[in-house]
Design a protein around this motif. Structure first.
Motif, mmCIF file in Angstrom:
data_model
loop_
_atom_site.group_PDB
_atom_site.id
_atom_site.type_symbol
_atom_site.label_atom_id
_atom_site.label_comp_id
_atom_site.label_asym_id
_atom_site.label_seq_id
_atom_site.Cartn_x
_atom_site.Cartn_y
_atom_site.Cartn_z
ATOM 1 N N LEU A 233 81.209 32.466 -10.606
ATOM 2 C CA LEU A 233 81.621 32.365 -9.213
ATOM 3 C C LEU A 233 80.827 33.313 -8.320
ATOM 4 N N ARG A 234 80.863 33.017 -7.028
ATOM 5 C CA ARG A 234 80.096 33.793 -6.060
ATOM 6 C C ARG A 234 80.389 35.280 -6.217
ATOM 7 N N PRO A 235 79.359 36.100 -6.243
ATOM 8 C CA PRO A 235 79.595 37.548 -6.369
ATOM 9 C C PRO A 235 80.564 38.046 -5.299
ATOM 10 N N GLY A 236 81.443 38.944 -5.708
ATOM 11 C CA GLY A 236 82.418 39.481 -4.774
ATOM 12 C C GLY A 236 83.727 38.734 -4.756
ATOM 13 N N THR A 237 83.811 37.621 -5.530
ATOM 14 C CA THR A 237 85.067 36.881 -5.598
ATOM 15 C C THR A 237 85.699 37.066 -6.968
ATOM 16 N N ARG A 238 86.993 36.737 -7.052
ATOM 17 C CA ARG A 238 87.715 36.883 -8.318
ATOM 18 C C ARG A 238 87.008 36.077 -9.407
ATOM 19 N N GLN A 239 86.755 36.685 -10.557
ATOM 20 C CA GLN A 239 86.104 36.029 -11.673
ATOM 21 C C GLN A 239 87.149 35.712 -12.740
ATOM 22 N N LEU A 240 87.234 34.432 -13.093
ATOM 23 C CA LEU A 240 88.146 33.999 -14.140
ATOM 24 C C LEU A 240 87.311 33.391 -15.255
ATOM 25 N N ASP A 241 87.473 33.861 -16.466
ATOM 26 C CA ASP A 241 86.595 33.521 -17.574
ATOM 27 C C ASP A 241 87.119 32.307 -18.324
ATOM 28 N N GLY A 242 86.636 31.113 -17.948
ATOM 29 C CA GLY A 242 86.938 29.902 -18.698
ATOM 30 C C GLY A 242 88.175 29.178 -18.209
ATOM 31 N N VAL A 243 88.331 27.961 -18.720
ATOM 32 C CA VAL A 243 89.423 27.091 -18.308
ATOM 33 C C VAL A 243 90.799 27.706 -18.584
ATOM 34 N N PRO A 244 91.062 28.279 -19.759
ATOM 35 C CA PRO A 244 92.402 28.848 -19.983
ATOM 36 C C PRO A 244 92.779 29.899 -18.937
ATOM 37 N N ALA A 245 91.813 30.698 -18.519
ATOM 38 C CA ALA A 245 92.110 31.720 -17.510
ATOM 39 C C ALA A 245 92.439 31.089 -16.168
ATOM 40 N N PHE A 246 91.713 30.025 -15.801
ATOM 41 C CA PHE A 246 92.023 29.314 -14.568
ATOM 42 C C PHE A 246 93.425 28.731 -14.611
ATOM 43 N N VAL A 247 93.746 28.075 -15.727
ATOM 44 C CA VAL A 247 95.056 27.437 -15.861
ATOM 45 C C VAL A 247 96.168 28.482 -15.794
ATOM 46 N N ALA A 248 95.989 29.596 -16.480
ATOM 47 C CA ALA A 248 97.006 30.650 -16.479
ATOM 48 C C ALA A 248 97.193 31.236 -15.078
ATOM 49 N N PHE A 249 96.087 31.435 -14.366
ATOM 50 C CA PHE A 249 96.194 31.995 -13.024
ATOM 51 C C PHE A 249 96.889 31.020 -12.077
ATOM 52 N N THR A 250 96.592 29.737 -12.215
ATOM 53 C CA THR A 250 97.247 28.722 -11.386
ATOM 54 C C THR A 250 98.752 28.760 -11.580
ATOM 55 N N GLU A 251 99.188 28.872 -12.831
ATOM 56 C CA GLU A 251 100.623 28.928 -13.112
ATOM 57 C C GLU A 251 101.242 30.209 -12.560
#
Length: 499
Positions: A233-251
């Motif tokens: 992701l664009r530097p300076g924005t929240r970095q989420l490592d991989g699909v599981p991290a995205f899914v967990a953050f969404t929840e």
């Protein structure tokens, strides 16, 4: 090439969460299917088909070169296949589809990966147009008499050649070097020297991964057997490592909203990717975690599920009469993409008049870096049935990505104008262009840009808010229990109602 749903529905990832061009529905299930499809080995030497037609040849049979995209399509014997071309290479492409329907002037094909459908239509002598349902716009094609000469010569699979094909594909298709301030020739000089005759796959993967990090572009990806690198992701924005991290953050965000904002569970559709709640004061709250992932089976089942949700949300009683909504909070702060066309379908429920959402164009003419294909205007037209046309407060953040951003851009032409609150979106609008390397690895890059009516592109920088709220959905905010962007949205809609 793919639509956003390909990585967007793929790596959220990005049609997919990839596919994606944005994971929630690009969730882990779709990601696994797409990655499996991308594991097909690269073909060797390619022979051009005979120049004259075989008996029973159809009008679309033959070779077609895309305007932009660096792709040649081969249609015949009930199949559609592709060749990825650059100035130094020609390789069998990722996409392969089986013929499923045909009329006099068009043919439909279904790709093995994700049941993805492709439609090709004739457009006059030597011309055709290709569309992916779920994407927007189309790819113009021109007939070729034969394959490029490079397609008859096997491309070496040594490490240096792999690097050169990777680098050249970006050089010919990536639109944003100047915007990002990246000297691509200098990048080649810096990293190519790290590859030599004795280099192994791990070293090559590390080099290509580091090249992608130089770009910091959420619509790049690299898949090398069991190794993957995607969504830097664009530097300076929240970095989420991989699909599981995205899914967990969404929840985590959904639970935060229910606990602190709506103060009650959301009514949910599409595997909880879509959520809605009525709020006090005649307001409504609509949250979309993606424009994909609502159902299995590709664009059509996802569209049907989104339509079902919107039919139950935008009822006659909520859109007209004394009990109608007086304001709507539209939350796409964590929207990792998917099908651009589903964003337009939502926009069509939120307007009473047609307008232009944006125009789409692809990088073209490799010898002229600023060159692009002709912009294709993309409209928003009011849907049939009840429509919500009142005030909207729209919540965005750096995790508004891909189809989440094209939807945000589509809403900028609406009347009355939505008030955007939060942070800049990610700045990754393009569909994924999937390519294959000589050693069988696959990678993706963006090659398109989305323009406003005055020709502005928000790629790289993202779409800015009208009301800025620093630290949207930061750990500090999520742990503290106060949603500053939501509070500003309530204040904005309440003040409009009093006027």
């Amino acid at each position: 090439m793919t639509d956003n749903s390909d990585l967007d529905s793929t790596m959220t990832d990005n049609s997919d969460l990839d596919s994606r061009k944005k994971g929630r529905g690009r969730t882990a299930r779709r990601l696994a299917a797409v990655l499996a499809a991308l594991g097909v080995a690269v073909a060797g030497q390619v022979a051009a088909p005979p120049a004259d037609a075989a008996a029973g040849r159809q009008p679309l049979d033959g070779l077609w070169r895309a305007d932009g995209y660096g792709t040649v399509f081969d249609i015949g014997q009930g199949r559609l296949t592709t060749y990825d071309t650059t100035a130094i290479s020609c390789l069998r492409g990722v996409l392969s589809a089986e013929h499923t329907a045909r009329t006099r002037d068009s043919a439909s094909f279904t790709a093995r990966e994700g049941a993805r459908r492709i439609v090709v239509e004739t457009r006059g002598a030597g011309r055709a147009r290709l569309r992916y349902p779920g994407s927007v716009g189309a790819i113009d094609l021109r007939r070729l008499p034969r394959l490029p000469r490079a397609c008859a010569i096997p491309t070496p699979a040594d490490q240096v050649k792999v690097f050169d094909v990777f680098w050249t594909t970006f050089a010919e298709n990536y639109p944003f070097f100047a915007t990002k301030g990246v000297d691509w020739r200098a990048v080649r000089d810096r990293y190519r020297s790290r590859i030599g005759p004795g280099s192994g796959d791990e070293e090559l993967f590390a080099v290509l991964r580091d090249v992608l990090k130089e770009l910091g572009d959420a619509h790049t990806a690299l898949i090398a057997g069991g190794r993957q690198f995607a969504r830097p992701l664009r530097p300076g924005t929240r970095q989420l490592d991989g699909v599981p991290a995205f899914v967990a953050f969404t929840e985590r965000v959904r639970e935060f909203v229910e606990r602190n904002d709506t103060r009650k569970p959301l009514q949910q559709w599409g595997r909880a990717v879509i959520g809605y709640a009525d709020l006090p004061g005649g307001l409504g709250y609509l949250r979309l975690g993606a424009f994909d992932g609502y159902a299995d089976g590709g664009f059509e089942p996802n569209a049907a599920e989104q339509d079902r949700a919107l039919d139950e949300i935008f009822t006659v009683s909520r859109t007209s009469g004394p009990g109608r909504l007086r304001g709507l909070i539209l939350d796409v702060r964590v929207n990792l993409g998917g099908y651009d066309a589903l964003g337009l379908r939502l926009a069509s429920r939120l307007t009473g008049r047609p307008y232009q959402a944006y125009a789409k164009q692809a990088r073209n003419t490799p010898g002229d870096p600023p060159g692009f294909t002709r912009p294709q205007p993309v409209p928003v037209r009011p849907a049939a049935g009840p429509l919500y046309t009142g005030p909207i407060a729209m919540l965005t953040s750096s995790l508004t990505i891909s189809a989440g951003e094209t939807f945000t851009q589509a809403m900028t032409g609406r009347t009355p104008r939505p008030e955007r609150i939060g942070e800049n979106t990610q700045g990754a609008f393009s569909d994924f262009l999937w390519r294959r390397l000589p050693n069988g690895w696959s990678f993706a890059l963006p090659n398109e840009r989305f323009l406003t009516r005055d020709g502005t592109s928000f790629d790289v920088t993202g779409i800015p808010p009208h009301l800025s709220v620093p630290g949207v959905l930061s750990d500090e905010e999520l742990n503290g229990g106060h949603d500053a962007a939501f509070a500003k949205a309530l204040s904005y809609l309440t003040s409009r109602r009093r006027r």
